[in-house]
Design an enzyme around this catalytic site. Structure first.
Site, PDB file in Angstrom:
ATOM      1  N   ILE A 177      -7.226  -7.252  -0.016  1.00  8.17           N
ATOM      2  CA  ILE A 177      -8.351  -6.322  -0.109  1.00  8.17           C
ATOM      3  C   ILE A 177      -7.846  -4.896  -0.283  1.00  8.17           C
ATOM      4  O   ILE A 177      -8.641  -3.972  -0.444  1.00  8.17           O
ATOM      5  CB  ILE A 177      -9.265  -6.416   1.136  1.00  8.17           C
ATOM      6  CG1 ILE A 177      -8.494  -6.067   2.424  1.00  8.17           C
ATOM      7  CG2 ILE A 177      -9.881  -7.795   1.242  1.00  8.17           C
ATOM      8  CD1 ILE A 177      -9.365  -5.998   3.656  1.00  8.17           C
ATOM      9  N   GLY A 225      -0.738  -1.042  -1.166  1.00  8.96           N
ATOM     10  CA  GLY A 225      -0.123   0.270  -1.253  1.00  8.96           C
ATOM     11  C   GLY A 225       1.347   0.168  -1.598  1.00  8.96           C
ATOM     12  O   GLY A 225       1.844  -0.897  -1.979  1.00  8.96           O
ATOM     13  N   ALA A 226       2.045   1.289  -1.446  1.00  9.99           N
ATOM     14  CA  ALA A 226       3.459   1.335  -1.794  1.00  9.99           C
ATOM     15  C   ALA A 226       4.319   0.570  -0.802  1.00  9.99           C
ATOM     16  O   ALA A 226       5.381   0.069  -1.159  1.00  9.99           O
ATOM     17  CB  ALA A 226       3.921   2.787  -1.872  1.00  9.99           C
ATOM     18  N   VAL A 243       0.525  -4.499   2.073  1.00  7.91           N
ATOM     19  CA  VAL A 243      -0.688  -5.086   1.510  1.00  7.91           C
ATOM     20  C   VAL A 243      -1.655  -5.334   2.662  1.00  7.91           C
ATOM     21  O   VAL A 243      -1.245  -5.528   3.811  1.00  7.91           O
ATOM     22  CB  VAL A 243      -0.398  -6.402   0.758  1.00  7.91           C
ATOM     23  CG1 VAL A 243       0.475  -6.146  -0.458  1.00  7.91           C
ATOM     24  CG2 VAL A 243       0.252  -7.428   1.680  1.00  7.91           C
ATOM     25  N   VAL A 244      -2.952  -5.318   2.361  1.00  5.38           N
ATOM     26  CA  VAL A 244      -3.982  -5.495   3.389  1.00  5.38           C
ATOM     27  C   VAL A 244      -4.787  -6.740   3.047  1.00  5.38           C
ATOM     28  O   VAL A 244      -5.254  -6.901   1.912  1.00  5.38           O
ATOM     29  CB  VAL A 244      -4.910  -4.265   3.475  1.00  5.38           C
ATOM     30  CG1 VAL A 244      -5.923  -4.448   4.602  1.00  5.38           C
ATOM     31  CG2 VAL A 244      -4.088  -2.998   3.702  1.00  5.38           C
ATOM     32  N   ASP A 292      -1.575  12.627   3.595  1.00  5.89           N
ATOM     33  CA  ASP A 292      -1.832  11.801   2.405  1.00  5.89           C
ATOM     34  C   ASP A 292      -3.326  11.534   2.261  1.00  5.89           C
ATOM     35  O   ASP A 292      -3.747  10.397   2.006  1.00  5.89           O
ATOM     36  CB  ASP A 292      -1.060  10.479   2.484  1.00  5.89           C
ATOM     37  CG  ASP A 292      -1.027   9.739   1.150  1.00  5.89           C
ATOM     38  OD1 ASP A 292      -1.303  10.386   0.114  1.00  5.89           O
ATOM     39  OD2 ASP A 292      -0.731   8.533   1.139  1.00  5.89           O
TER      40      ASP A 292
END
Length: 428
Positions: free
Chosen positions: A149, A152-153, A156-157, A271
């Site tokens: 869902i 990112g760098a 993961v989510v 960020d």
């Protein structure tokens, strides 16, 4: 001249943006060094760039968390670091000029003990296998979906479903951290991981994503469990193009309230961008992803210290980060909030990077100097004056979060209650 027509967002204006993991900026950087530096960064998709000049003319180039946080953020003296060498072969960190030279005995005892906190042996032997933990991610928070869902760098989510015979299904967002790199020591990896967890887990505010736990999954990957925000991120909401000015201002007020809370806790996000702002089912905007956040003031300190390192995503990075080795991270957050507001209003970014190499940024500076930068001048009077001070290239004269909160226009912004207000407006 800027024209906000329906064909304004031409596909040719799509830009690719790099997220910068915290790193030191070169002392004698020149244009060639800068171009080489950005070329090797990973690409992140973002909003279209709003052209402000003719593209044919030029090319857009708390005190209770003291002991815990003290263990995380390279705030140890040389004495503490030298003692570590007797029990580990790893290289010690640099001395922090912002802390006392002689730490307390209890603080010295707990520094660099991350491995025991996370259930790993503290001997410094990187070849040692991690200890088996008592309860895994699956046992505590249920099954994770295979699909992501978010990504990112560095993580993961995924969505986790917790089923209970006595309770209804609960949903959690599970952030799976990257594996340790080959050129990264175990201490460095654990320090980065624990930095993010210890910051986020100590923050409790309606405009900050709640961090629930830090566990390992069945493959012994470290995972951060967070509340699930079903509304998605602000980036997708902006791209859909359905936000009214009332909703935009409501999101701005919620964002500023969240940032004000972070700064009151001594934390700077560093960020802030639409991808890191989530919306829950009740319409609350929540700040997430503290991977490059910095603690600029400890609970026992009265004076904030400056931050180092160029980090974040280029269109949202404040100009002083490109120019100075050290900067006030609170001012960096304020600038990023201003760019986010610009994105919500105009559905695009004003420039690719706040650097001398970017022609659109130079146009912004020139027009701002004579009060003729059209995207700002088109805003309502109260909003216009606030945005001019938020997007002030000079951090010394940039508006503070306290001044924003006290501004009359800002105080009169209507915010929704559980997704609705008396107007009414509802978020997405």
């Amino acid at each position: 001249m800027v024209t906000f027509s329906t064909d304004y967002w031409a596909p040719g204006m799509e830009v690719t943006v790099r997220r910068r993991i915290e790193q030191s900026y070169p002392d004698n950087s020149n244009n060639a060094d800068y171009q080489h530096h950005t070329h090797n960064d990973k690409h992140w998709s973002t909003l279209r760039q709003v052209p402000t000049i003719n593209s044919s003319d030029s090319t857009p180039s708390s005190s209770k968390n003291r002991n815990l946080i003290h263990k995380i953020f390279h705030h140890e003296s040389k004495a503490s670091s030298s003692n570590l060498q007797h029990s580990s072969n790893e290289t010690t960190d640099q001395d922090d000029p912002y802390l006392p030279r002689t730490p307390k005995v209890q603080e010295k005892k707990n520094i660099f003990n991350f491995t025991r906190v996370l259930g790993r042996p503290a001997s410094g032997d990187e070849a040692s296998e991690p200890k088996k933990i008592d309860c895994t991610l699956l046992e505590k928070y249920g099954i994770c979906d295979k699909g992501n869902i978010g990504q990112g760098a560095t993580a993961v989510v995924r969505l986790a479903h917790k089923l209970s015979p006595k309770e209804s299904e609960k949903l959690f967002a599970v952030k799976e951290f990257r594996k340790r790199r080959k050129n990264e020591t175990e201490k460095e990896y654990i320090k980065k991981l624990m930095s993010e967890f210890c910051i986020s887990s100590s923050l409790h505010h309606e405009n900050v994503v709640e961090t629930v736990d830090l566990v390992q999954d069945e493959q012994q990957h470290w995972c951060e469990v967070m509340e699930y925000c079903s509304g998605g991120d602000l980036y997708n909401a902006i791209k859909q193009g359905h936000m009214t000015r009332i909703e935009v201002n409501c999101c701005l007020k919620q964002l500023m309230k969240g940032v004000a809370y972070l700064h009151s806790m001594g934390v700077a996000h560093r960020d802030i961008k639409p991808e890191n702002l989530l919306l829950d089912a009740k319409g609350h905007l929540k700040i997430t992803d503290f991977g490059v956040s910095d603690v600029f003031r400890m609970g026992w300190e009265d004076t904030p210290h400056l931050s180092k390192g160029l980090c974040g995503s280029e269109p949202y990075i404040a100009p002083e980060e490109f120019q100075k080795k050290e900067y006030d991270a609170r001012c960096v957050d304020i600038w990023a909030c201003g760019i986010v507001y610009y994105c919500m209003v105009y559905k695009g970014i004003p420039f690719r990077a706040a650097t001398p190499q970017d022609a659109n940024y130079q146009h912004f500076l020139n027009m701002r100097g004579v009060n003729n930068y059209e995207p700002i001048e088109k805003l309502p009077t109260g909003c216009r004056s606030v945005m001019k001070r938020i997007l002030d290239p000079n951090p010394a004269t940039r508006i503070t979060i306290e001044e924003i909160i006290a501004d009359e226009w800002f105080k009169n912004i209507e915010t929704c209650v559980h997704g609705e207000n008396q107007n009414p407006h509802r978020h997405f």
